[in-house]
Design a protein around this motif. Structure first.
Motif, PDB file in Angstrom:
ATOM      1  N   LYS A   1       0.819  -1.202   0.000  1.00  0.00           N
ATOM      2  CA  LYS A   1       0.000   0.000   0.000  1.00  0.00           C
ATOM      3  C   LYS A   1       0.860   1.262   0.000  1.00  0.00           C
ATOM      4  N   ASP A   2       2.104   1.159   0.481  1.00  0.00           N
ATOM      5  CA  ASP A   2       2.993   2.315   0.564  1.00  0.00           C
ATOM      6  C   ASP A   2       3.865   2.482  -0.671  1.00  0.00           C
ATOM      7  N   LEU A   3       3.736   1.583  -1.653  1.00  0.00           N
ATOM      8  CA  LEU A   3       4.625   1.583  -2.806  1.00  0.00           C
ATOM      9  C   LEU A   3       3.876   2.026  -4.065  1.00  0.00           C
ATOM     10  N   TYR A   4       4.399   3.024  -4.723  1.00  0.00           N
ATOM     11  CA  TYR A   4       3.788   3.562  -5.934  1.00  0.00           C
ATOM     12  C   TYR A   4       3.602   2.462  -6.981  1.00  0.00           C
ATOM     13  N   LEU A   5       2.490   2.459  -7.646  1.00  0.00           N
ATOM     14  CA  LEU A   5       2.082   1.497  -8.673  1.00  0.00           C
ATOM     15  C   LEU A   5       1.743   0.135  -8.082  1.00  0.00           C
ATOM     16  N   LEU A   6       2.635  -0.424  -7.231  1.00  0.00           N
ATOM     17  CA  LEU A   6       2.357  -1.733  -6.642  1.00  0.00           C
ATOM     18  C   LEU A   6       1.113  -1.697  -5.770  1.00  0.00           C
ATOM     19  N   LYS A   7       0.812  -0.525  -5.209  1.00  0.00           N
ATOM     20  CA  LYS A   7      -0.381  -0.382  -4.375  1.00  0.00           C
ATOM     21  C   LYS A   7      -1.620  -0.835  -5.136  1.00  0.00           C
ATOM     22  N   ASN A   8      -1.724  -0.447  -6.397  1.00  0.00           N
ATOM     23  CA  ASN A   8      -2.876  -0.835  -7.220  1.00  0.00           C
ATOM     24  C   ASN A   8      -2.641  -2.149  -7.950  1.00  0.00           C
ATOM     25  N   LEU A   9      -1.423  -2.357  -8.434  1.00  0.00           N
ATOM     26  CA  LEU A   9      -1.145  -3.533  -9.257  1.00  0.00           C
ATOM     27  C   LEU A   9      -1.304  -4.830  -8.476  1.00  0.00           C
ATOM     28  N   MET A  10      -0.857  -4.861  -7.216  1.00  0.00           N
ATOM     29  CA  MET A  10      -0.941  -6.098  -6.449  1.00  0.00           C
ATOM     30  C   MET A  10      -2.391  -6.471  -6.170  1.00  0.00           C
ATOM     31  N   SER A  11      -3.247  -5.475  -6.040  1.00  0.00           N
ATOM     32  CA  SER A  11      -4.667  -5.765  -5.871  1.00  0.00           C
ATOM     33  C   SER A  11      -5.227  -6.436  -7.113  1.00  0.00           C
ATOM     34  N   ALA A  12      -4.820  -5.935  -8.292  1.00  0.00           N
ATOM     35  CA  ALA A  12      -5.263  -6.548  -9.544  1.00  0.00           C
ATOM     36  C   ALA A  12      -4.700  -7.957  -9.689  1.00  0.00           C
ATOM     37  N   ILE A  13      -3.449  -8.160  -9.238  1.00  0.00           N
ATOM     38  CA  ILE A  13      -2.833  -9.492  -9.315  1.00  0.00           C
ATOM     39  C   ILE A  13      -3.612 -10.487  -8.475  1.00  0.00           C
ATOM     40  N   LEU A  14      -4.107 -10.038  -7.324  1.00  0.00           N
ATOM     41  CA  LEU A  14      -4.911 -10.931  -6.483  1.00  0.00           C
ATOM     42  C   LEU A  14      -6.124 -11.445  -7.241  1.00  0.00           C
ATOM     43  N   PHE A  15      -6.765 -10.547  -8.004  1.00  0.00           N
ATOM     44  CA  PHE A  15      -7.917 -10.967  -8.799  1.00  0.00           C
ATOM     45  C   PHE A  15      -7.506 -11.952  -9.891  1.00  0.00           C
ATOM     46  N   VAL A  16      -6.366 -11.730 -10.527  1.00  0.00           N
ATOM     47  CA  VAL A  16      -5.903 -12.642 -11.572  1.00  0.00           C
ATOM     48  C   VAL A  16      -5.652 -14.036 -10.980  1.00  0.00           C
ATOM     49  N   LEU A  17      -5.019 -14.076  -9.820  1.00  0.00           N
ATOM     50  CA  LEU A  17      -4.733 -15.361  -9.189  1.00  0.00           C
ATOM     51  C   LEU A  17      -6.015 -16.111  -8.834  1.00  0.00           C
ATOM     52  N   THR A  18      -6.985 -15.388  -8.256  1.00  0.00           N
ATOM     53  CA  THR A  18      -8.199 -16.062  -7.791  1.00  0.00           C
ATOM     54  C   THR A  18      -9.197 -16.324  -8.918  1.00  0.00           C
ATOM     55  N   VAL A  19      -9.325 -15.380  -9.854  1.00  0.00           N
ATOM     56  CA  VAL A  19     -10.347 -15.506 -10.899  1.00  0.00           C
ATOM     57  C   VAL A  19      -9.857 -16.332 -12.091  1.00  0.00           C
ATOM     58  N   PHE A  20      -8.555 -16.257 -12.385  1.00  0.00           N
ATOM     59  CA  PHE A  20      -8.027 -16.969 -13.550  1.00  0.00           C
ATOM     60  C   PHE A  20      -7.218 -18.206 -13.164  1.00  0.00           C
ATOM     61  N   CYS A  21      -6.232 -18.019 -12.279  1.00  0.00           N
ATOM     62  CA  CYS A  21      -5.329 -19.139 -11.968  1.00  0.00           C
ATOM     63  C   CYS A  21      -6.016 -20.244 -11.175  1.00  0.00           C
ATOM     64  N   TYR A  22      -6.861 -19.895 -10.218  1.00  0.00           N
ATOM     65  CA  TYR A  22      -7.543 -20.926  -9.431  1.00  0.00           C
ATOM     66  C   TYR A  22      -8.281 -21.932 -10.319  1.00  0.00           C
ATOM     67  N   PRO A  23      -9.196 -21.474 -11.194  1.00  0.00           N
ATOM     68  CA  PRO A  23      -9.914 -22.456 -12.020  1.00  0.00           C
ATOM     69  C   PRO A  23      -9.003 -23.179 -13.001  1.00  0.00           C
ATOM     70  N   LEU A  24      -7.954 -22.504 -13.500  1.00  0.00           N
ATOM     71  CA  LEU A  24      -7.040 -23.173 -14.424  1.00  0.00           C
ATOM     72  C   LEU A  24      -6.267 -24.280 -13.715  1.00  0.00           C
ATOM     73  N   VAL A  25      -5.800 -23.992 -12.508  1.00  0.00           N
ATOM     74  CA  VAL A  25      -5.076 -25.010 -11.747  1.00  0.00           C
ATOM     75  C   VAL A  25      -6.001 -26.176 -11.410  1.00  0.00           C
ATOM     76  N   ALA A  26      -7.196 -25.867 -10.924  1.00  0.00           N
ATOM     77  CA  ALA A  26      -8.154 -26.916 -10.558  1.00  0.00           C
ATOM     78  C   ALA A  26      -8.575 -27.741 -11.769  1.00  0.00           C
ATOM     79  N   GLY A  27      -8.547 -27.133 -12.950  1.00  0.00           N
ATOM     80  CA  GLY A  27      -8.954 -27.833 -14.172  1.00  0.00           C
ATOM     81  C   GLY A  27      -7.799 -28.401 -14.961  1.00  0.00           C
ATOM     82  N   GLY A  28      -6.608 -28.476 -14.366  1.00  0.00           N
ATOM     83  CA  GLY A  28      -5.458 -29.058 -15.059  1.00  0.00           C
ATOM     84  C   GLY A  28      -4.905 -28.168 -16.147  1.00  0.00           C
ATOM     85  N   TRP A  29      -5.026 -26.856 -16.001  1.00  0.00           N
ATOM     86  CA  TRP A  29      -4.523 -25.880 -16.966  1.00  0.00           C
ATOM     87  C   TRP A  29      -5.135 -26.051 -18.352  1.00  0.00           C
TER      88      TRP A  29
END
Length: 236
Positions: A66-94
């Motif tokens: 939260k204290d780091l420029y750009l990463l403050k917003n980017l890491m939040s978006a990365i969390l969504f990518v991990l949960t919304v995209f990577c989770y189902p891909l991993v569970a479905g064997g990519w």
């Protein structure tokens, strides 16, 4: 002067204990249901902790995302990518049920990151005064409100362009290309509200507007398939 922060500060220990209990229950239940996701979920939680606690090593000592420029917003978006995209891909064997396979999933993830960042910056516009006092380097704090609005417009345009390019390349079909409506609706929604001054209520409405768009998309997709129409249409 950030809405809700004072309430959290007053009950910090209770929130922390509650979080630890819920975290343990969540990770335990998740590992029992889908053990393949446990490592990914730990990464997500570690990023979440790093967002609020000083566990991120930098040249100036331990900081929060939260204290780091750009990463403050980017890491939040990365969390969504991990949960919304990577989770189902991993569970479905990519395996990605898209015309372009994993490349299509990557294109949609890029679209999502660019689009999701517009939400982050709009929320930061709402919190501009409090973030400035707290020294949080958001885009509005660093560049000013006018430049932040230009960044939002650029991100909305770039997210739409990613979808157009992916569709033209045959990676996605019409079914996914319809997501281009979201940046357009976002632009029409936020512009007049920012002009008169963004409020917390506006941000709540903005969030639920995204939910409404998703529900309309899912209902429309169900109706389309029920009618026996082609599941997708591509240029290839």
């Amino acid at each position: 002067q950030i809405p809700g922060a004072t309430r959290v500060a007053r009950s910090q220990r209770a929130y922390l204990i509650g979080w630890l209990v819920l975290q343990a229950l969540s990770l335990g239940a998740g590992h029992w249901l889908v053990p393949e996701l446990t490592a990914w979920r730990l990464v997500v939680q570690l990023i979440g902790v790093g967002y609020s606690y000083r566990i991120v090593p930098t040249g100036r000592g331990w900081r929060r995302f939260k204290d780091l420029y750009l990463l403050k917003n980017l890491m939040s978006a990365i969390l969504f990518v991990l949960t919304v995209f990577c989770y189902p891909l991993v569970a479905g064997g990519w395996r990605a049920a898209l015309p372009g396979g994993l490349w299509a999933a990557a294109a949609l993830a890029l679209f999502f990151v660019l689009f999701e960042l517009t939400y982050e910056i709009l929320y930061d516009l709402r919190d501009l005064d409090g973030d400035r006092l707290a020294g949080v380097p958001t885009f509005p704090v660093v560049h000013g409100a006018a430049r932040a609005r230009q960044i939002i417009d650029a991100l909305l345009g770039a997210s739409a362009l990613v979808l157009v390019a992916a569709f033209a390349a045959g990676l996605i079909g019409v079914r996914e290309a319809l997501f281009v409506a979201a940046p357009a609706v976002q632009l029409l929604f936020y512009r007049p509200r920012v002009a008169r001054g963004l409020t917390s209520r506006d941000c709540v409405l903005l969030t639920h507007l995204g939910t409404l768009l998703l529900l309309i998309y899912l209902a429309g997709t169900r109706a389309w398939l029920t009618l026996g129409l082609p599941p997708n249409i591509t240029l290839g």
